[in-house]
Motif scaffolding. Sequence first.
Motif, PDB file in Angstrom:
ATOM      1  N   CYS A   1       3.245  -6.193  -2.924  1.00 44.41           N
ATOM      2  CA  CYS A   1       2.176  -5.380  -2.242  1.00 44.41           C
ATOM      3  C   CYS A   1       2.316  -3.893  -2.688  1.00 44.41           C
ATOM      4  O   CYS A   1       3.148  -3.646  -3.359  1.00 44.41           O
TER       5      CYS A   1
ATOM      6  N   GLY B   1       6.273  -3.520   6.584  1.00 44.53           N
ATOM      7  CA  GLY B   1       5.693  -4.963   6.793  1.00 44.53           C
ATOM      8  C   GLY B   1       6.796  -5.860   6.912  1.00 44.53           C
ATOM      9  O   GLY B   1       6.977  -6.971   7.584  1.00 44.53           O
TER      10      GLY B   1
ATOM     11  N   THR C   1       8.618   1.740  -5.850  1.00 46.86           N
ATOM     12  CA  THR C   1       8.066   2.832  -5.898  1.00 46.86           C
ATOM     13  C   THR C   1       7.918   3.736  -6.895  1.00 46.86           C
ATOM     14  O   THR C   1       9.230   4.178  -7.261  1.00 46.86           O
TER      15      THR C   1
ATOM     16  N   GLY D   1      -4.406  -5.451   5.384  1.00 50.30           N
ATOM     17  CA  GLY D   1      -4.308  -6.868   5.660  1.00 50.30           C
ATOM     18  C   GLY D   1      -2.849  -7.495   6.227  1.00 50.30           C
ATOM     19  O   GLY D   1      -2.703  -8.516   6.191  1.00 50.30           O
TER      20      GLY D   1
ATOM     21  N   GLY E   1       6.455  -0.945  -1.736  1.00 47.12           N
ATOM     22  CA  GLY E   1       6.866   0.270  -1.477  1.00 47.12           C
ATOM     23  C   GLY E   1       7.097   0.303   0.109  1.00 47.12           C
ATOM     24  O   GLY E   1       7.550  -0.632   0.848  1.00 47.12           O
TER      25      GLY E   1
HETATM   26  P1  ATP Z   1       2.992   2.297  -2.785  1.00 44.51           P
HETATM   27  O1  ATP Z   1       2.506   3.371  -1.656  1.00 44.51           O
HETATM   28  O2  ATP Z   1       4.259   2.707  -3.437  1.00 44.51           O
HETATM   29  O3  ATP Z   1       2.080   2.048  -3.438  1.00 44.51           O
HETATM   30  P2  ATP Z   1       3.279   0.716  -0.238  1.00 44.51           P
HETATM   31  O4  ATP Z   1       4.263  -0.727  -0.017  1.00 44.51           O
HETATM   32  O5  ATP Z   1       3.747   1.785   0.744  1.00 44.51           O
HETATM   33  O6  ATP Z   1       3.441   1.019  -1.946  1.00 44.51           O
HETATM   34  P3  ATP Z   1       0.874   0.359   1.184  1.00 44.51           P
HETATM   35  O7  ATP Z   1      -0.477   0.091   0.727  1.00 44.51           O
HETATM   36  O8  ATP Z   1       1.263   1.410   2.094  1.00 44.51           O
HETATM   37  O9  ATP Z   1       1.804   0.197  -0.222  1.00 44.51           O
HETATM   38  O10 ATP Z   1       1.228  -0.687   1.955  1.00 44.51           O
HETATM   39  C1  ATP Z   1       1.359  -2.202   1.524  1.00 44.51           C
HETATM   40  C2  ATP Z   1       1.479  -3.206   2.640  1.00 44.51           C
HETATM   41  O11 ATP Z   1       2.153  -2.861   3.617  1.00 44.51           O
HETATM   42  C3  ATP Z   1       0.061  -3.170   2.926  1.00 44.51           C
HETATM   43  O12 ATP Z   1      -0.622  -4.662   2.996  1.00 44.51           O
HETATM   44  C4  ATP Z   1       0.159  -2.760   4.441  1.00 44.51           C
HETATM   45  O13 ATP Z   1      -0.722  -3.318   5.532  1.00 44.51           O
HETATM   46  C5  ATP Z   1       1.251  -3.097   4.936  1.00 44.51           C
HETATM   47  N1  ATP Z   1       2.116  -1.841   5.815  1.00 44.51           N
HETATM   48  C6  ATP Z   1       2.112  -0.565   5.473  1.00 44.51           C
HETATM   49  N2  ATP Z   1       2.395  -0.165   6.547  1.00 44.51           N
HETATM   50  C7  ATP Z   1       3.042  -0.987   7.433  1.00 44.51           C
HETATM   51  C8  ATP Z   1       3.484  -0.937   8.825  1.00 44.51           C
HETATM   52  N3  ATP Z   1       3.901   0.100   9.459  1.00 44.51           N
HETATM   53  N4  ATP Z   1       3.738  -2.274   9.434  1.00 44.51           N
HETATM   54  C9  ATP Z   1       3.413  -3.539   8.892  1.00 44.51           C
HETATM   55  N5  ATP Z   1       2.718  -3.403   7.588  1.00 44.51           N
HETATM   56  C10 ATP Z   1       2.446  -2.248   6.888  1.00 44.51           C
END
Ligand code: ATP
Length: 462
Positions: free
Chosen positions: A100, A196, A219, A167, A190
């Motif tokens: 993700c 999540g 990350t 999502g 990340g």
């Molecule tokens: P990067 O920022 O390094 O690209 P990331 O994992 O932080 O990676 P995001 O797009 O922020 O990327 O989140 C990835 C997934 O995690 C998404 O599907 C998002 O819906 C889910 N997500 C983000 N924050 C939360 C939260 N607080 N609780 C549940 N799910 C979350």
Amino acid sequence: MDSNGVDEQMKLVEGAGGYVLEDVPHLSDYILDLPTYPNPLQSNAAYSVVRQYFVDEDDTVPQKIVVHKDSPRGTHFRRAGPRQKVCFKSADVRACIVTCGGLCPGLNTVIREIVCGLHFMYGVKEVTGVNCGFRGFYSRNTVTLTPKSVSDIHKRGGTMLGTSRGGHDTLKIVDNIEDREINQVYIIGGDGTQKGASAIYKEIRRRGLKVAVAGIPKTIDNDIPVIDKSFGFDTAVEEAQRAINAAHVEATSVENGIGLVKLMGRYSGFIAMYATLASRDVDCCLIPESPFYLEGKGGLYEFIAKRLTENGHMVIVVAEGAGQDLLAESIDQQDASGNKLLKDVGLWMSLKIKEHFAKESKMDITLKYIDPTYMIRAIPANASDNVYSTLLAQSAVHGAMAGYTGFTAGLVNGRQTYIPFNRITERQNKVVITDRMWARMLSSTNQPSFMNPPKGTTSVTE
Ligand code: ATP
Ligand code: MG
């Protein structure tokens, strides 16, 4: 109990010389009374040498080296690695992997090594890939992963499973895990993804399912705390050199040439700082953690004029999150995951600098702006990130097989460990501008620290 009805992940137990935080719960302690079996690695001739290397249950790694004799031992994390006993029979394991968030070099290596680790070390045959991030659990088809199907994916950038933002629907995801009778979930992503993963882990615990949830932190910005560094970071710093080199060539080829390079780093300027230190061609590095200002004494314009007069050219590296408060109008928008959309500081800076020097014909400059972000994110991992990704994936596999759950695999103080989700989602890792590394960077570029803005000047803050 926390608000989700789940026992707190951590409990204090007495340990020699202070205390040890029992940071990672064991499946059999918290969720189920799983029977244990001898680790198949014990009987695998190819791994007989591994026998001496089984990790003891109580083996921990300190988060920080505590030097004061009276201080407690501080936070410890369980050391990662194979255990004498495992909680799953190989034939019973039904694992799935999801990626993700944004792209990062090494994603495919992690996928490959989870599949190969499960298969070759533990004889696990059923591994499923979930397509397109969290939403793939309930809206997409899955793909069967075998050592053959993943054999050379580490040579390609991106993620073979696809990824997405937004999502995340905990209930639907866990329903799907339950319906498919999956008992090991590997989640690569990340800070948002790990939040999540934590929500999924809590819901699984609430339902009393016998499912191990393991995270692998991704990350490119290196903004995840606790761990020594994230995979993909080295590759990003290395690839950034190509952009900096190009900017340097452009700048040195004309009179008063300026090369401006924007690098990744929404809230943490590690890539910009290390790329600057590695390159030696950079005259000024700007990051979100360090305030700066344009006008007046000690400001960026004054420094540019000085460097151009001295050298006839200069290179500026700016992290994407730097200077956001200086940009005129704000865009109050978010992406699908709820992350604030940032304004393009590189574009803004190039316009401001051109405008400033054109005013009253101060100096005839030529500025070239390079944004290599998507070129960097999309490349395959370099050698050191490939090794690191492999170790992380193998640690996650050993942990899940041993029945640990609700953890992220990560390198702490040079050792592979299991870190509870809440530890790595509670804050962000940032460059500390009072630390040695930033001071080293400042002495390498000999740039101003922008610490004393003239009265009335807007300086950029985080
Ligand atoms: P990067 O920022 O390094 O690209 P990331 O994992 O932080 O990676 P995001 O797009 O922020 O990327 O989140 C990835 C997934 O995690 C998404 O599907 C998002 O819906 C889910 N997500 C983000 N924050 C939360 C939260 N607080 N609780 C549940 N799910 C979350
Ligand atoms: Mg994020």
